[in-house]
Structures are given as structure tokens and as C-alpha cells.
Motif scaffolding. Structure first.
Motif, PDB file in Angstrom:
ATOM      1  N   GLN A   1       4.860  10.989  -8.318  1.00  0.00           N
ATOM      2  CA  GLN A   1       5.550  10.432  -9.470  1.00  0.00           C
ATOM      3  C   GLN A   1       6.003   8.862  -9.393  1.00  0.00           C
ATOM      4  O   GLN A   1       5.565   8.068 -10.410  1.00  0.00           O
ATOM      5  CB  GLN A   1       6.330  11.316 -10.235  1.00  0.00           C
ATOM      6  CG  GLN A   1       6.484  10.896 -11.763  1.00  0.00           C
ATOM      7  CD  GLN A   1       5.322  11.368 -12.497  1.00  0.00           C
ATOM      8  OE1 GLN A   1       4.849  12.323 -12.555  1.00  0.00           O
ATOM      9  NE2 GLN A   1       4.872  10.187 -13.549  1.00  0.00           N
ATOM     10  N   ASN A   2       6.797   8.584  -8.395  1.00  0.00           N
ATOM     11  CA  ASN A   2       7.296   7.441  -8.157  1.00  0.00           C
ATOM     12  C   ASN A   2       6.381   6.182  -7.990  1.00  0.00           C
ATOM     13  O   ASN A   2       6.461   5.178  -8.595  1.00  0.00           O
ATOM     14  CB  ASN A   2       8.301   7.154  -7.046  1.00  0.00           C
ATOM     15  CG  ASN A   2       9.568   8.101  -7.224  1.00  0.00           C
ATOM     16  OD1 ASN A   2      10.127   8.400  -8.505  1.00  0.00           O
ATOM     17  ND2 ASN A   2      10.146   8.754  -6.317  1.00  0.00           N
ATOM     18  N   VAL A   3       5.264   6.500  -7.283  1.00  0.00           N
ATOM     19  CA  VAL A   3       4.339   5.848  -7.079  1.00  0.00           C
ATOM     20  C   VAL A   3       3.530   5.427  -8.197  1.00  0.00           C
ATOM     21  O   VAL A   3       2.941   4.159  -8.818  1.00  0.00           O
ATOM     22  CB  VAL A   3       3.266   6.146  -5.776  1.00  0.00           C
ATOM     23  CG1 VAL A   3       2.109   5.190  -5.599  1.00  0.00           C
ATOM     24  CG2 VAL A   3       4.060   6.310  -4.613  1.00  0.00           C
ATOM     25  N   VAL A   4       3.092   6.375  -9.037  1.00  0.00           N
ATOM     26  CA  VAL A   4       2.408   6.327 -10.407  1.00  0.00           C
ATOM     27  C   VAL A   4       3.176   5.550 -11.152  1.00  0.00           C
ATOM     28  O   VAL A   4       2.548   4.604 -11.852  1.00  0.00           O
ATOM     29  CB  VAL A   4       2.060   7.598 -10.811  1.00  0.00           C
ATOM     30  CG1 VAL A   4       1.568   7.587 -12.323  1.00  0.00           C
ATOM     31  CG2 VAL A   4       1.135   8.460 -10.027  1.00  0.00           C
ATOM     32  N   ASP A   5       4.598   5.833 -11.540  1.00  0.00           N
ATOM     33  CA  ASP A   5       5.178   5.034 -12.433  1.00  0.00           C
ATOM     34  C   ASP A   5       5.495   3.663 -11.944  1.00  0.00           C
ATOM     35  O   ASP A   5       5.294   2.660 -13.002  1.00  0.00           O
ATOM     36  CB  ASP A   5       6.911   5.690 -12.396  1.00  0.00           C
ATOM     37  CG  ASP A   5       7.024   7.095 -12.794  1.00  0.00           C
ATOM     38  OD1 ASP A   5       5.771   7.508 -13.456  1.00  0.00           O
ATOM     39  OD2 ASP A   5       7.925   7.695 -12.611  1.00  0.00           O
TER      40      ASP A   5
ATOM     41  N   LYS B   1       9.157   9.285 -19.940  1.00  0.00           N
ATOM     42  CA  LYS B   1      10.354   8.557 -19.367  1.00  0.00           C
ATOM     43  C   LYS B   1      10.395   7.259 -20.105  1.00  0.00           C
ATOM     44  O   LYS B   1      11.527   6.734 -20.276  1.00  0.00           O
ATOM     45  CB  LYS B   1      10.123   8.511 -17.910  1.00  0.00           C
ATOM     46  CG  LYS B   1      10.596   9.691 -17.264  1.00  0.00           C
ATOM     47  CD  LYS B   1      10.508   9.641 -15.571  1.00  0.00           C
ATOM     48  CE  LYS B   1       9.035   9.352 -15.288  1.00  0.00           C
ATOM     49  NZ  LYS B   1       8.964   9.595 -13.720  1.00  0.00           N
ATOM     50  N   ARG B   2       9.319   6.562 -20.276  1.00  0.00           N
ATOM     51  CA  ARG B   2       9.334   5.250 -20.803  1.00  0.00           C
ATOM     52  C   ARG B   2       9.205   4.966 -22.220  1.00  0.00           C
ATOM     53  O   ARG B   2       9.445   3.888 -22.877  1.00  0.00           O
ATOM     54  CB  ARG B   2       8.037   4.395 -20.380  1.00  0.00           C
ATOM     55  CG  ARG B   2       8.034   4.269 -18.691  1.00  0.00           C
ATOM     56  CD  ARG B   2       9.228   3.364 -18.065  1.00  0.00           C
ATOM     57  NE  ARG B   2       9.087   3.227 -16.536  1.00  0.00           N
ATOM     58  CZ  ARG B   2       9.656   3.939 -15.871  1.00  0.00           C
ATOM     59  NH1 ARG B   2      10.376   4.890 -16.060  1.00  0.00           N
ATOM     60  NH2 ARG B   2       9.177   3.495 -14.390  1.00  0.00           N
TER      61      ARG B   2
ATOM     62  N   THR C   1      -3.629  15.072 -16.060  1.00  0.00           N
ATOM     63  CA  THR C   1      -3.017  14.566 -17.343  1.00  0.00           C
ATOM     64  C   THR C   1      -1.460  14.247 -17.156  1.00  0.00           C
ATOM     65  O   THR C   1      -0.720  13.470 -17.553  1.00  0.00           O
ATOM     66  CB  THR C   1      -3.691  14.844 -18.447  1.00  0.00           C
ATOM     67  OG1 THR C   1      -4.913  15.142 -18.249  1.00  0.00           O
ATOM     68  CG2 THR C   1      -3.393  14.012 -19.940  1.00  0.00           C
ATOM     69  N   HIS C   2      -0.719  15.456 -17.117  1.00  0.00           N
ATOM     70  CA  HIS C   2       0.541  15.741 -16.934  1.00  0.00           C
ATOM     71  C   HIS C   2       1.359  14.599 -16.092  1.00  0.00           C
ATOM     72  O   HIS C   2       2.456  14.205 -16.660  1.00  0.00           O
ATOM     73  CB  HIS C   2       1.065  17.099 -16.502  1.00  0.00           C
ATOM     74  CG  HIS C   2       0.741  17.238 -14.991  1.00  0.00           C
ATOM     75  ND1 HIS C   2       1.306  17.010 -13.981  1.00  0.00           N
ATOM     76  CD2 HIS C   2      -0.576  17.843 -14.487  1.00  0.00           C
ATOM     77  CE1 HIS C   2       0.676  17.128 -12.991  1.00  0.00           C
ATOM     78  NE2 HIS C   2      -0.456  17.914 -13.126  1.00  0.00           N
ATOM     79  N   VAL C   3       0.794  13.916 -15.306  1.00  0.00           N
ATOM     80  CA  VAL C   3       1.515  12.987 -14.419  1.00  0.00           C
ATOM     81  C   VAL C   3       1.872  11.679 -15.125  1.00  0.00           C
ATOM     82  O   VAL C   3       2.784  11.179 -15.153  1.00  0.00           O
ATOM     83  CB  VAL C   3       0.528  12.685 -13.152  1.00  0.00           C
ATOM     84  CG1 VAL C   3       1.155  11.273 -12.410  1.00  0.00           C
ATOM     85  CG2 VAL C   3       0.373  13.938 -12.172  1.00  0.00           C
ATOM     86  N   ILE C   4       0.635  11.474 -15.949  1.00  0.00           N
ATOM     87  CA  ILE C   4       0.846  10.263 -17.114  1.00  0.00           C
ATOM     88  C   ILE C   4       1.617  10.569 -18.080  1.00  0.00           C
ATOM     89  O   ILE C   4       2.342   9.613 -18.418  1.00  0.00           O
ATOM     90  CB  ILE C   4      -0.577   9.797 -17.195  1.00  0.00           C
ATOM     91  CG1 ILE C   4      -1.567   9.213 -16.170  1.00  0.00           C
ATOM     92  CG2 ILE C   4      -0.517   8.497 -18.299  1.00  0.00           C
ATOM     93  CD1 ILE C   4      -0.902   8.274 -15.198  1.00  0.00           C
ATOM     94  N   ALA C   5       1.589  11.875 -18.435  1.00  0.00           N
ATOM     95  CA  ALA C   5       2.368  12.212 -19.716  1.00  0.00           C
ATOM     96  C   ALA C   5       4.117  12.094 -19.245  1.00  0.00           C
ATOM     97  O   ALA C   5       4.602  11.714 -20.172  1.00  0.00           O
ATOM     98  CB  ALA C   5       2.107  13.726 -20.165  1.00  0.00           C
ATOM     99  N   SER C   6       4.219  12.463 -17.943  1.00  0.00           N
ATOM    100  CA  SER C   6       5.684  12.270 -17.542  1.00  0.00           C
ATOM    101  C   SER C   6       6.104  10.855 -17.617  1.00  0.00           C
ATOM    102  O   SER C   6       7.144  10.400 -17.880  1.00  0.00           O
ATOM    103  CB  SER C   6       5.850  12.895 -16.093  1.00  0.00           C
ATOM    104  OG  SER C   6       7.179  12.640 -15.637  1.00  0.00           O
TER     105      SER C   6
END
Length: 347
Positions: free
Chosen positions: A238-242, A274-275, A265-270
Motif C-alpha cells: 500500500q505504501n508503494v502504491v500510494d 485516504k486522499r 481494486t481494493h488497493v486503489i480504493a484504499s
């Protein structure tokens, strides 16, 4: 059409059932004249042996190897497939079907190849596999062909192979469905981002086909005139994706919709949560984490392909081929499901 039995042939030939059985299976002593007479009647009556009944009589155990990605927290979609396989095995009783599972880490070419070698050394009657990695799958299929081991594809179809059947999504059409959903809701001037959470997109066939279908929609039908931006993120940390998504959004502030080409898809949803981004989000598969974000209103649409039903059908199609050398359908496309918050209560 009446099913012709050995008894029917015996009555017409005026011989015993045992005599017909000896002729059909080429065993025991039978006079040549009688043999010719029985065989002529067999041909005349178009007798087809009941292979399923023979399988029950011989009590053969059919060994099927299953090669699929390893399910887990980051790969929930593939947890459903073994459930469908076990359901099929249960329904095929009293036949004896033994399943040999071989799991590999998604997008890990080396582990995929290692599992294929284990299958080749394990004397399987047939193979069910998810051909996620195109190059490695083609190499494996050539080896299966050389050994005359039949195989069925699930989830993804690869051209130029001799698979006996495919059960899964029409990935190209699935991409077009996603495009139509986004096109309906996004402003024509907004940009659209396609996120591929994959290590090697070029070698991940089904994601490529989804992307091709998605882009084709806007070339011939879509109203949206914005840029179509494609990005590949090789990990789901998640940190890398963010961090990667922050860079993309900063460089492209006009993004109005995001497609995630996989079940993650949930990874991008997270990230969106947050943003606090205002954007349409469309993805794939009805996994628990995706459903949670849909309930929050962050994921707007999910496109599903019924993974349990997919793997259940694959076992039955392969078993049908092993017992009767018959396949009812070469390509069996799963119907595309479109899920939103209103239809979610039905699942």
C-alpha cells in the motif's frame, strides 16, 4: 434416439450377451462367422459404448492436476476456485476423482515453471490451469501436447494451444463493459486512468485483453474525449502504491475516473479513501475487500465472472472428456456480472 444396448445386438444376432461382449472387447474364442455377423450388426445399429458405465465398472480413479495462483489477502479472487473444484468432485461421486493442487505466486514465472515440472512428473490424466503467464503457459502446453495430456483453461484463454475447453470471461468484452460504465458517468473532458497492478503486464494475457477492449470502446463508441493514461504498478504494497499514485495524480490533475484491471481494486480504493478523491472507480471481482469499499461508496462498479462456477465447470468438462472423449463447448464464456451498491444485496 434409443440407446442401443449389448442386449439389443445379441437379440438381433441371435447370440448370447457374453458372445457380443467378447467380440466388442476382442477377448475369448468366437467363431469368425459369428464375429463378422456381430460386427455388422454393431455397425448397422450405430452402437456407441456407454463409457461412463464402463468407468463405473472399472472403478478407475481419474487424477486431475490443478495449476492456479495461490489465494491470500492480496489475492482473494483465487481463494474461490478450490471451492468450485471440490463442489464438482462431490457431485461426480460415485466416480473417483483425485485433485492434485499446484499453487504458484501470481506473476512469479519461476514458481509457475517449477509447478509445471511437478505436474509433468506426477502422471496426471488431465490438467486444469489458469494460463496467467502467456509465455510460460505456451511452453507448458507444448509439453502436455507431446504427452497427449488434455488440459482445460480457466479465467484466461491463450491462442495457439490445443486446450480442449476454456471456461471464463471474454476479457476483451469485459474491458468494453468497464469502459461503457465509466463513459456513462464521467464528464467528456475528463481524463481516465487505467491501473494495472501487475509485475509484467506484457506477459499477463487477460489484463492485456481487458485493456485492449477498454480502449477499443473509446475508439469507436465512447463520448469521452480525455486522455487515457495507463500505468503499471508491479506490487500491491500500500505504501508503494500510494506513493506511485500520488505522482500520477500530481502529473495528471484532470483524472475523473479510474479503472483497475484486476481483482485488486481494493488497493486503489484504499488510496482514494485516504486522499478523499472525487473520482469514479470501476474494477473486477466480488471479493470481500472490494465489497467493503463498494459499501462505502468508493468503488462504484465491479465486473464479476463467478470464479466458483468457472472452476466447477472446468472439472466437469475435463471429466467428460476423460470418460467419453467428448466436449460440448470449446469456449464457454461466463456471463459478465455488473455489480453496484443496489445489486450487492442480491449476492
Amino acid at each position: 434416439m434409443k440407446h442401443i444396448r449389448i442386449k439389443d445386438i445379441a437379440e438381433k444376432a441371435n447370440v448370447s450377451i457374453g458372445t457380443v461382449d467378447r467380440v466388442l472387447h476382442n477377448r475369448g474364442e468366437v467363431a469368425e462367422k459369428t464375429r463378422e455377423k456381430v460386427l455388422a450388426i454393431v455397425k448397422e445399429m450405430n452402437y456407441q459404448p456407454n463409457i461412463v458405465a464402463q468407468a463405473l465398472t472399472t472403478r478407475k480413479t481419474y487424477k486431475i492436476s490443478v495449476l492456479i495462483p495461490r489465494g491470500g489477502n492480496d489475492n482473494i479472487y483465487w481463494l474461490a476456485h478450490p471451492k468450485g473444484i471440490e463442489k464438482a468432485v462431490h457431485e461426480l461421486q460415485p466416480f473417483s476423482v483425485e485433485i492434485d493442487y499446484r499453487f504458484f505466486e501470481l506473476h512469479n514465472e519461476r514458481e509457475f515453471q517449477k509447478r509445471t515440472e511437478e505436474i509433468l512428473n506426477n502422471a496426471s490424466d488431465g490438467v486444469i490451469l489458469a494460463p496467467i503467464l502467456k509465455k510460460e503457459t505456451i511452453q507448458f502446453c507444448k509439453k502436455l501436447d507431446n504427452r497427449e495430456i488434455p488440459y482445460v483453461f480457466i479465467d484466461t484463454f491463450i491462442d495457439n494451444t490445443k486446450c480442449i475447453s476454456f471456461i471464463g470471461e471474454d476479457a476483451f468484452q469485459g474491458g468494453r463493459v468497464a469502459a461503457s460504465l465509466i463513459d456513462f458517468g464521467v464528464s467528456p473532458e475528463k481524463d481516465i486512468l487505467i491501473v494495472n497492478l501487475a509485475k509484467d503486464l506484457e506477459n499477463t494475457h487477460h489484463l492485456n485483453r481487458r485493456n485492449q477492449g477498454f480502449l477499443s470502446y473509446f475508439l469507436d463508441t465512447g463520448k469521452n474525449n480525455g486522455m487515457k493514461i495507463t500505468v503499471e504498478i508491479p506490487v500491491t504494497n500500500q505504501n508503494v502504491v500510494d506513493e506511485k499514485m500520488d505522482q500520477i495524480i500530481k502529473q495528471n490533475p484532470n483524472i475523473g475516473a479510474i479503472l483497475v484491471s484486476s481483482a485488486k481494486t481494493h488497493v486503489i480504493a484504499s488510496y482514494i479513501e485516504k486522499r478523499k478523491l472525487e473520482t469514479i472507480l470501476v474494477g473486477y471481482e466480488l471479493t470481500r475487500k472490494n465489497v467493503d469499499y463498494m459499501k462505502k461508496g468508493i468503488i462504484h462498479f465491479l465486473i464479476g465472472q463467478k470464479p466458483m462456477e468457472q472452476s466447477e465447470k472446468a472439472v466437469k468438462r475435463l471429466f467428460e472428456y476423460l470418460t467419453a472423449h467428448n466436449i460440448t463447448m470449446k469456449h464457454e464464456f461466463q456471463p459478465v456480472e455488473i455489480i453496484n451498491t443496489e445489486t450487492l444485496v442480491m449476492y
